[in-house]
Design an enzyme around this catalytic site. Structure first.
Site, mmCIF file in Angstrom:
data_model
loop_
_atom_site.group_PDB
_atom_site.id
_atom_site.type_symbol
_atom_site.label_atom_id
_atom_site.label_comp_id
_atom_site.label_asym_id
_atom_site.label_seq_id
_atom_site.Cartn_x
_atom_site.Cartn_y
_atom_site.Cartn_z
ATOM 1 N N CYS A 421 0.817 -1.218 0.000
ATOM 2 C CA CYS A 421 0.000 0.000 0.000
ATOM 3 C C CYS A 421 0.850 1.267 0.000
ATOM 4 C CB CYS A 421 -0.952 -0.005 1.185
ATOM 5 S SG CYS A 421 -0.133 -0.050 2.804
ATOM 6 N N HIS A 465 -2.488 0.741 6.769
ATOM 7 C CA HIS A 465 -2.761 1.080 5.368
ATOM 8 C C HIS A 465 -2.361 2.522 5.104
ATOM 9 C CE1 HIS A 465 -4.526 0.267 1.519
ATOM 10 N NE2 HIS A 465 -5.399 1.256 1.616
ATOM 11 N N ASP A 481 -7.870 5.872 -3.078
ATOM 12 C CA ASP A 481 -7.047 4.757 -2.618
ATOM 13 C C ASP A 481 -6.597 3.944 -3.829
ATOM 14 O OD1 ASP A 481 -5.768 2.746 -1.326
ATOM 15 O OD2 ASP A 481 -7.455 2.122 -0.086
#
Length: 673
Positions: A421, A465, A481
């Protein structure tokens, strides 16, 4: 001649066991010199107990004291402070063994042990640590009983059983005091530095940071909602906002770059002007978070937090910050708007410059392509969709990405195309800034595991994250995202579904139960244990002044001092009365049937003014009664004869006749009086 009361040899065993139990929880954070010195002291005392060695002389004692002082200085760098003082107390507790000669010295050691045992709750307040604390208390109480019982050195188990009974009898009073005593703050609220604590999300981010965090494992926090738990794609737990990039590492913007003051709105402060930048668009959610120790001040909340917890503040970039680092497990309540607009009115020049700034000399290929694509795009949204399409088509989500060099974004976007991520968020924000769109990195946690045994979420370190926020006209700061474009299952169903089976098994520490969640039995044990821990914290550790007032209002109708005093006196009386009744009944049950019947007969004789002397035998008592009361001679002689047949001759056939004679005599004594 001076009398010295020596310590019974077998009673010394309980003292040594209690000593080990008290010290054991502290071993992991004590200086090595204290631990080594403690082992030497215990070994020396055992050898003295065995009669092999003598008590040490003053030179050795002085050497051990110097070793303790040097260990404290080297281990903590200082001699004053909470941790050095705990270590000093433990050192004194250990060294006292070498001059424990008499019963009085043993009492000092045991009393010091009670005080030292309480310090373990500065380290941990879990169920396990509480049960271990009770075990320590049992051993110390056994040692205390052992040196005070005349036969303690002959019946070593008797001391343990007696101590266990005492503690069991004290538990009801302990619970009563826990419920009604004023909540004035706990000893474990004192800040304690713990270098081995899990820090979780750090205050900066570079490639590989979140990968290592996911491998480390461990619980980050639990969250329970007043209503239904939101869907997984809305569970973005905001922790930190990164606006500075040095070519490899992202970090927070310097406080002086913010022109809006104050930078932090603490709970007791009036709302500053920048609070108007957030506009909730839908229903808000209320929830409670139980955060594990992180040694960091930031708190986690769903975007965007609309309320401020106690002893916390709201930062200008709309994240929560505690006044002090979270050194112990902490619970706080938040209200958040999951749908909102943030700074939709526009960005001030200073903030726009801050969220567009890039370091010179890094990632030239990404800069070139970003400018080209920006010229080809009709709008900011079109450029964003094009970049996300690139991620969706060509990139792989993996826990084992290849290493990156100086131009990390260039290498990731146009060569390796494999990452976690932090790689996606970092490269996306860099691309947006190079294209002239304000953007920043947000880090925290995403999603969480819903407990099937209770309605709350478990958020682990592998749920850490990173995502991005871009500023768009009329929409303000918008969450984008890029990981969701590459691995949508990561957002919708969790990280386990986004990785293949081999990589998924790498999540969490090697000894953590969550790593073995594929084994049904272990997974059920893990979840049940967590429910127990969750309930322990909410109803025991979370029993604060507010909770106490609510319960007392419900039970007593108020919290007036006289109500609490009556409740405390009545409850204590009921508990002590119950214990006394149980002891009386237990004493009766331990008597033989013939002894109970003869005792009843003696009580009847007392009504006639005839009481048996302490050392008087049954037959001698019968003779004395016959001399004073001829009318009772035959009855007393018969009861005595039957009692002697059962008690001394073992003739149980006479027990029924003895019972009949005693019952008739009891009624006779009642009628004649």
């Amino acid at each position: 001649m001076k009398i010295i009361y020596r310590i019974p040899r077998n009673s010394l065993i309980w003292i040594l066991l209690a000593e080990v139990a008290v010290i054991l929880p502290h071993v992991s954070h004590l200086p090595a010199g204290i631990t080594v010195g403690g082992l030497i002291v215990l070994l020396w005392r055992i050898q003295v107990y065995r009669g092999v060695w003598r008590f040490p002389g003053n030179p050795l004692k002085l050497l051990l004291v110097l070793l303790a002082g040097v260990s404290l200085k080297l281990g903590y760098g200082r001699l004053f402070g909470l941790e050095p003082m705990i270590a000093l107390l433990i050192a004194a507790f250990l060294l006292k063994l070498l001059e424990m000669y008499s019963r009085r010295d043993a009492l000092v050691v045991i009393y010091l042990g009670f005080f030292t045992a309480a310090t373990q709750f500065l380290i941990s307040q879990t169920i396990f640590s509480t049960l271990y604390g009770l075990l320590t208390l049992l051993l110390l109480t056994t040692a205390l009983l052992g040196i005070n019982q005349s036969q303690g050195h002959h019946h070593i188990r008797h001391s343990l059983l007696s101590a266990a009974r005492l503690l069991m009898q004290s538990i009801p009073l302990m619970l009563l005091l826990f419920l009604v005593m004023p909540r004035i703050g706990a000893l474990w609220s004192v800040p304690l530095q713990r270098h081995n604590a899990q820090t979780g999300v750090s205050d900066s981010m570079a490639p590989g940071d979140f990968t290592r965090l996911s491998r480390a494992g461990g619980l980050a926090f639990r969250a329970s909602f007043d209503g239904p738990i939101p869907s997984a794609d809305r569970l973005y737990w905001r922790g930190l906002v990164f606006s500075r990039f040095d070519g490899r590492r992202w970090s927070q913007a310097e406080p002086y770059t913010y022109r809006d003051r104050p930078l932090i709105q603490w709970r007791e402060m009036p709302a500053p002007e920048w609070r108007q930048l957030v506009q909730p668009l839908g229903e808000e959610v209320n929830y409670s978070v139980i955060l594990e120790s992180t040694q960091q001040p930031w708190l986690y909340a769903l975007s965007a937090p609309m309320s401020i917890p106690a002893d916390a503040g709201l930062v200008r970039d709309f994240r929560l910050l505690a006044r002090e680092p979270v050194r112990q497990r902490r619970e706080y309540q938040v209200r958040s708007a999951l749908e909102y607009r943030l700074a939709a009115q526009g960005l001030p020049p200073w903030q726009r410059d801050q969220e567009l700034k890039l370091p010179a000399g890094f990632n030239p290929e990404t800069r070139r392509i970003a400018v080209l694509w920006r010229q080809q795009a009709d709008s900011d949204e079109a450029l964003i969709n094009r970049v996300l399409s690139l991620y969706r088509r060509e990139f792989t989500y993996t826990l084992e990405p290849p290493g990156l060099g100086r131009h990390s974004v260039d290498e990731f976007l146009w060569q390796t195309k494999r990452g976690f991520c932090e790689h996606f968020a970092s490269s996306f924000v860099f691309f947006m800034r190079a294209a002239g769109i304000p953007a920043r990195v947000v880090v925290g946690y995403q999603g969480g595991e819903r407990s099937p045994l209770d309605d709350y979420l478990l958020v682990y370190q592998y749920d850490a994250h990173a995502w991005s926020e871009v500023w768009l006209p009329e929409r303000g700061w918008t969450r984008i995202d890029p990981t969701a474009a590459v691995a949508p299952s990561r957002i919708e169903r969790g990280i386990n579904d986004a990785l293949d089976e081999r990589e998924s098994r790498l999540l969490g520490g090697a000894l953590s139960l969550e790593r073995y969640r594929y084994i049904a039995l272990l997974n059920q044990l893990r979840l049940r244990w967590d429910v127990l821990n969750y309930s322990w914290h909410r109803w025991v550790m979370g029993y604060d002044e507010q909770s106490q007032s609510a319960y007392l209002y419900r039970w007593l109708g108020g919290v007036d001092p006289w109500r609490i005093a009556l409740f405390l006196l009545g409850g204590s009386g009921a508990v002590l009365g119950g214990i006394a009744l149980w002891l009386w009944w237990r004493g009766r049950q331990q008597l033989d049937p013939q002894t109970r019947l003869y005792s009843r007969f003696l009580r009847c004789m007392a009504r006639y003014g005839l009481e048996r002397q302490r050392a008087e035998a049954p037959r001698a008592f019968a003779v004395r009664v016959a001399e004073r009361r001829s009318d009772l001679k035959a009855t007393v002689a018969e009861i005595t004869r039957l009692y002697e047949r059962v008690a001394y001759a073992g003739d149980l056939t006479a027990l029924g006749e003895l019972r009949s004679q005693v019952n008739r005599f009891w009624w006779r004594s009642r009628l004649l009086r």
